[in-house]
Each structure stands twice: as structure tokens, then as C-alpha cells.
Design a protein around this motif. Structure first.
Motif, PDB file in Angstrom:
ATOM      1  N   VAL A  78       0.846  -1.206   0.000  1.00 29.02           N
ATOM      2  CA  VAL A  78       0.000   0.000   0.000  1.00 29.02           C
ATOM      3  C   VAL A  78       0.882   1.256   0.000  1.00 29.02           C
ATOM      4  N   CYS A  79       2.047   1.165   0.607  1.00 28.78           N
ATOM      5  CA  CYS A  79       2.985   2.305   0.588  1.00 28.78           C
ATOM      6  C   CYS A  79       3.554   2.509  -0.816  1.00 28.78           C
ATOM      7  N   GLU A  80       3.825   1.397  -1.528  1.00 29.82           N
ATOM      8  CA  GLU A  80       4.336   1.501  -2.900  1.00 29.82           C
ATOM      9  C   GLU A  80       3.306   2.160  -3.825  1.00 29.82           C
ATOM     10  N   ALA A  81       2.017   2.006  -3.460  1.00 36.12           N
ATOM     11  CA  ALA A  81       0.941   2.546  -4.299  1.00 36.12           C
ATOM     12  C   ALA A  81       0.840   4.067  -4.217  1.00 36.12           C
ATOM     13  N   ILE A  82       1.298   4.639  -3.101  1.00 29.98           N
ATOM     14  CA  ILE A  82       1.058   6.070  -2.809  1.00 29.98           C
ATOM     15  C   ILE A  82       2.403   6.762  -2.593  1.00 29.98           C
ATOM     16  N   SER A  83       2.685   7.808  -3.334  1.00 29.09           N
ATOM     17  CA  SER A  83       3.977   8.474  -3.104  1.00 29.09           C
ATOM     18  C   SER A  83       3.840   9.618  -2.105  1.00 29.09           C
ATOM     19  N   VAL A  94      -5.277  -2.133  12.240  1.00 32.61           N
ATOM     20  CA  VAL A  94      -5.352  -0.887  11.469  1.00 32.61           C
ATOM     21  C   VAL A  94      -3.926  -0.350  11.361  1.00 32.61           C
ATOM     22  N   THR A  95      -3.360  -0.431  10.154  1.00 27.11           N
ATOM     23  CA  THR A  95      -2.009   0.117   9.980  1.00 27.11           C
ATOM     24  C   THR A  95      -2.133   1.515   9.389  1.00 27.11           C
ATOM     25  N   VAL A  96      -1.315   2.413   9.906  1.00 24.75           N
ATOM     26  CA  VAL A  96      -1.306   3.798   9.436  1.00 24.75           C
ATOM     27  C   VAL A  96       0.131   4.106   9.019  1.00 24.75           C
ATOM     28  N   ASP A  97       0.327   4.474   7.767  1.00 22.11           N
ATOM     29  CA  ASP A  97       1.674   4.727   7.256  1.00 22.11           C
ATOM     30  C   ASP A  97       1.723   6.056   6.514  1.00 22.11           C
ATOM     31  N   VAL A  98       2.865   6.732   6.652  1.00 28.51           N
ATOM     32  CA  VAL A  98       3.001   8.057   6.037  1.00 28.51           C
ATOM     33  C   VAL A  98       4.067   8.010   4.941  1.00 28.51           C
ATOM     34  N   MET A  99       3.660   8.386   3.730  1.00 24.71           N
ATOM     35  CA  MET A  99       4.592   8.500   2.604  1.00 24.71           C
ATOM     36  C   MET A  99       4.676   9.974   2.210  1.00 24.71           C
ATOM     37  N   ARG A 100       5.884  10.486   2.042  1.00 25.31           N
ATOM     38  CA  ARG A 100       6.069  11.866   1.579  1.00 25.31           C
ATOM     39  C   ARG A 100       7.106  11.866   0.461  1.00 25.31           C
ATOM     40  N   GLU A 101       6.691  12.290  -0.720  1.00 22.56           N
ATOM     41  CA  GLU A 101       7.551  12.323  -1.916  1.00 22.56           C
ATOM     42  C   GLU A 101       8.293  10.992  -2.116  1.00 22.56           C
ATOM     43  N   GLY A 102       7.549   9.904  -2.024  1.00 25.19           N
ATOM     44  CA  GLY A 102       8.110   8.579  -2.269  1.00 25.19           C
ATOM     45  C   GLY A 102       8.959   8.029  -1.133  1.00 25.19           C
ATOM     46  N   HIS A 103       9.082   8.837  -0.047  1.00 27.84           N
ATOM     47  CA  HIS A 103       9.899   8.421   1.093  1.00 27.84           C
ATOM     48  C   HIS A 103       8.978   7.876   2.194  1.00 27.84           C
ATOM     49  N   TYR A 104       9.335   6.720   2.776  1.00 27.89           N
ATOM     50  CA  TYR A 104       8.539   6.154   3.865  1.00 27.89           C
ATOM     51  C   TYR A 104       8.931   6.805   5.193  1.00 27.89           C
ATOM     52  N   GLU A 105       7.977   7.529   5.792  1.00 24.86           N
ATOM     53  CA  GLU A 105       8.264   8.274   7.031  1.00 24.86           C
ATOM     54  C   GLU A 105       8.061   7.444   8.297  1.00 24.86           C
ATOM     55  N   ILE A 167      -5.541  11.591   2.851  1.00 29.02           N
ATOM     56  CA  ILE A 167      -5.691  10.333   3.582  1.00 29.02           C
ATOM     57  C   ILE A 167      -6.318   9.319   2.625  1.00 29.02           C
ATOM     58  N   ILE A 168      -5.690   8.163   2.483  1.00 30.57           N
ATOM     59  CA  ILE A 168      -6.208   7.120   1.601  1.00 30.57           C
ATOM     60  C   ILE A 168      -6.542   5.909   2.469  1.00 30.57           C
ATOM     61  N   VAL A 169      -7.794   5.426   2.368  1.00 30.28           N
ATOM     62  CA  VAL A 169      -8.246   4.339   3.233  1.00 30.28           C
ATOM     63  C   VAL A 169      -8.509   3.080   2.414  1.00 30.28           C
ATOM     64  N   THR A 170      -8.019   1.962   2.904  1.00 34.59           N
ATOM     65  CA  THR A 170      -8.250   0.680   2.238  1.00 34.59           C
ATOM     66  C   THR A 170      -8.576  -0.374   3.304  1.00 34.59           C
ATOM     67  N   HIS A 189      -8.391  -1.379  -3.654  1.00 34.73           N
ATOM     68  CA  HIS A 189      -7.455  -2.200  -4.423  1.00 34.73           C
ATOM     69  C   HIS A 189      -6.033  -1.660  -4.347  1.00 34.73           C
ATOM     70  N   LEU A 190      -5.720  -1.047  -3.224  1.00 36.20           N
ATOM     71  CA  LEU A 190      -4.423  -0.379  -3.059  1.00 36.20           C
ATOM     72  C   LEU A 190      -3.259  -1.377  -3.082  1.00 36.20           C
ATOM     73  N   VAL A 191      -3.472  -2.576  -2.537  1.00 32.89           N
ATOM     74  CA  VAL A 191      -2.405  -3.587  -2.560  1.00 32.89           C
ATOM     75  C   VAL A 191      -2.031  -3.907  -4.009  1.00 32.89           C
ATOM     76  N   PHE A 192      -3.043  -4.128  -4.851  1.00 31.36           N
ATOM     77  CA  PHE A 192      -2.765  -4.452  -6.267  1.00 31.36           C
ATOM     78  C   PHE A 192      -2.113  -3.273  -6.988  1.00 31.36           C
ATOM     79  N   LYS A 193      -2.563  -2.044  -6.654  1.00 36.35           N
ATOM     80  CA  LYS A 193      -1.966  -0.848  -7.250  1.00 36.35           C
ATOM     81  C   LYS A 193      -0.463  -0.803  -6.918  1.00 36.35           C
ATOM     82  N   GLY A 194      -0.134  -1.083  -5.663  1.00 39.53           N
ATOM     83  CA  GLY A 194       1.265  -1.102  -5.240  1.00 39.53           C
ATOM     84  C   GLY A 194       2.045  -2.206  -5.934  1.00 39.53           C
TER      85      GLY A 194
END
Lengths: 205, 205
Positions: A78-83, A94-105, A167-170, A189-194
Motif C-alpha cells: 500500500v505504501c508503494e501505491a502512494i507516493s 489498522v495500519t497507518v503509514d506516512v509516505m512523503r515524496e516517495g519516502h517512507y516516514e 488520507i487514503i483508506v483501504t 485495491h491499493l495492494v494491487f496498485k502497489g
């Protein structure tokens, strides 16, 4: 393109743009002849599938130093799906992850709805109430169902909102969570997008 | 004055200013001859104790319309102790209640530390880590123990802080919670403080 997300109990498919689901019990990987890109958290199935030549484990394309070694594969997808954004995967956890400009925070893991509800019920029969999803999370409760719903959801929702936009929810409980998250985008379908983004990256290398 | 807080497994005493604890199994109420003020959530013991003339159930002094019918007696007692503040009782559940100028504004119930930890472990062996109480709750995690600690504690602590001051912390996990709550006041005898205030009120009526 055929994509397969193999869990411990369920297999999720994206077959030429169509989504489907099946139970692990009815899963016979040897009968597929097309090329299948997969991720797999099921250790037993992984040992077997990795011997099949048309099944491609896409974890080989993950740039591990971006993440951390014990991070769940679904979470990485899901992180790969969202930059750029805050990604909420509302499932059994419930996992909450922050991506900023392709970087995993970084991120964190809260209990999922069902898991929290079971834990309340285990604490006391007096707390064995279903959550009330009509509740106003901004107020303090004056009855037990609202008190446990606010106790579980309000801190979590406030924290997610504090992390910024978009905020993107899946995940299975994406509807409930997005209903409390204002302008959140739901993408089941965020997993497949990633997975697709990762495959593209892998093929470019 | 002798005060007794009767739980399902433990009896807490304040006997002329001294605090002690005993297990329910060794509890023989009939042997006490002095007047004892008590609260009791143990239904079986309540039926018996209510027949003893020197045991005074102080729930008779509660002004119920201030609270709500299914609210726990211990929670009402900690509210009676504080006329202005946010009261955090960090035990098997974490109850958070807001009192303003003697008025009960409402509250909520979160899972306690142990309960949350058990629920994570039940979700997956990969999440069966002890919490890391050294973690910085203001950052995002990049390892599993921090991810579950932040996932459980950060939303809860942020929410409590958002409710205003003063914050008063009581209960078995008061140390852990107060360590994340800045200027919070720890008072592990808040139930007895509330009981005494209520008795005084009752005797004035």
C-alpha cells in the motif's frame, strides 16, 4: 496481468482488471499456466509456490532499505501505491503509514474494529456492546456503547487526521473509517496498485 | 473511618488512613464489628454484605442523574473526588472522565495496557511484542514494538491531552500513563477520596 495476494485464510486476485477472492482451502496454484505475480504471507504455501516457474514473487523488487525488516508485505504494497499521503489499512489490524515524496516516514499499528470489540467483551460482560458508528466522536459519552466506541475510535481518528493530507483508506473496514475521516479517499485495491507499480519498477531495472 | 472497595478479585481497604489489599478468597466480612463504608461490584458478595448492619453501601448517596445508569461505581467515585479536571483511571480498562465545576461532562473507555497487548498478540505472533515505554510517541515508528506501542498509546495520550487540564491519573498503570502526560497529577487513592467526599455529602443531607 494476473496479480495474487496470498493471505493466511484468503487469496485475493486481480485477473486482467477483474477482482475476486477465494479461500485458501480451494487454492490449487499448479493448475494455473499463465504468468502470475504474487505476494504471500502464508509460509506453507510460499514454500510450495516458489517451486513453480510461472509464479513470480514480487518481494524481490522491494527496496528494503526504504522500510524495515519485519514490516508486513501488504503494508509495503500500500505504501508503494502512494507516493504522498497517509495510508490507513483498516483490516484485522489498522495500519497507518506516512509516505512523503516517495519516502517512507514510518507508521504505526492499532487494533482493528473486531479485535478491539472482542477485547472489550473479554474485559467485562458490561463492555460487550456493539460499537455505535452513529456516535459523534467529538463529544464525551454518557452511555456504555458510546463510551467504548469513542474510547476506541476517537483517539485513532484524531491521530490519523493530525498526520496531514491526503488520507487514503483501504481494507475491509474502509467504509467505517472513511466515514469519520472527512475527505479521505477510499481505494480497496491499493495492494494491487502497489504490486503493479513495483512490477513496473522491477522490469525497468 | 474504614473504607472498603470490593472488586471481583481484590478487596482494597483504607483503614484509619492506612491502605491495604487482599484477595476476595480470604475475605470474611462478618468478622468486622466496626462501621465500614463500602462500594461493591461483586454481585455475589453484595447480596451477603447488604444483610450486615455495620456495612454501609455508599452508592445510596450517589446523585445518579449526574452520571448514567450503567456507569461503573469506581468511575463515579473518582469523579466524586475531583470537581474540575480530566480523570484517567488506567487499570484493566482505561477510563477517561471530564469533570467541570462539579458537573460530569462525560467520558470514554479505552482498552487497558495488558488487554491491548493481549489483543495484538492474538492478531498475529508477529505482533506479540512487549510495549516499548521508552518510545517517542510524537514520531512514526520504523520497527514492530514501537509501531504497536505508538499505535496503542499515542492516539490515547494525544486525546487525553486535548481535553484540557488538570489531568489526574490513578489505577494500576498510573505510572506508565503519567510518564507520557507531562504535568499530570498521580493519585492512587482517588476512589477512597471520592468515597469520603460522598459520605460527607450523604451525612449532610
Amino acid at each position: 496481468m494476473i496479480l495474487c495476494d496470498i493471505g493466511n485464510t484468503t487469496i485475493d486476485w486481480e485477473i486482467h482488471g477483474e477482482y475476486s477472492k477465494q479461500s485458501v482451502e480451494n487454492f490449487a496454484p499448479v493448475f494455473y499456466t499463465e504468468m502470475i505475480y504474487y505476494i504471500c504471507v502464508n509460509a506453507k504455501l510460499l514454500t510450495y509456490i516458489s517451486t513453480l516457474k510461472n509464479w513470480i514473487d514480487i518481494t524481490q523488487y522491494i527496496e528494503w532499505k526504504k522500510y524495515y525488516p519485519t514490516m508486513g508485505i501488504d503494508r509495503i504494497m500500500v505504501c508503494e501505491a502512494i507516493s504522498n499521503g497517509v495510508i490507513v489499512d483498516a483490516g484485522s489490524a489498522v495500519t497507518v503509514d506516512v509516505m512523503r515524496e516517495g519516502h517512507y516516514e514510518g507508521g504505526y499499528i492499532a487494533l482493528g474494529l473486531r479485535s478491539a470489540q472482542e477485547a472489550y467483551a473479554k474485559l467485562s460482560p458490561a463492555l460487550a456492546w456493539p460499537f455505535n458508528f452513529e456516535v459523534d466522536l467529538t463529544i464525551m459519552a454518557k452511555n456504555t456503547p458510546d463510551a467504548i466506541t469513542i474510547g476506541y475510535l476517537a483517539p485513532l481518528i484524531d491521530k490519523i487526521k493530525s498526520l496531514g493530507n491526503p488520507i487514503i483508506v483501504t481494507g475491509g473496514d474502509s467504509k467505517v473509517f472513511s466515514s469519520f475521516l472527512g475527505d479521505a479517499i477510499v481505494d480497496n485495491h491499493l495492494v494491487f496498485k502497489g504490486m503493479k507499480k513495483l512490477i513496473e519498477k522491477g522490469q525497468l531495472c
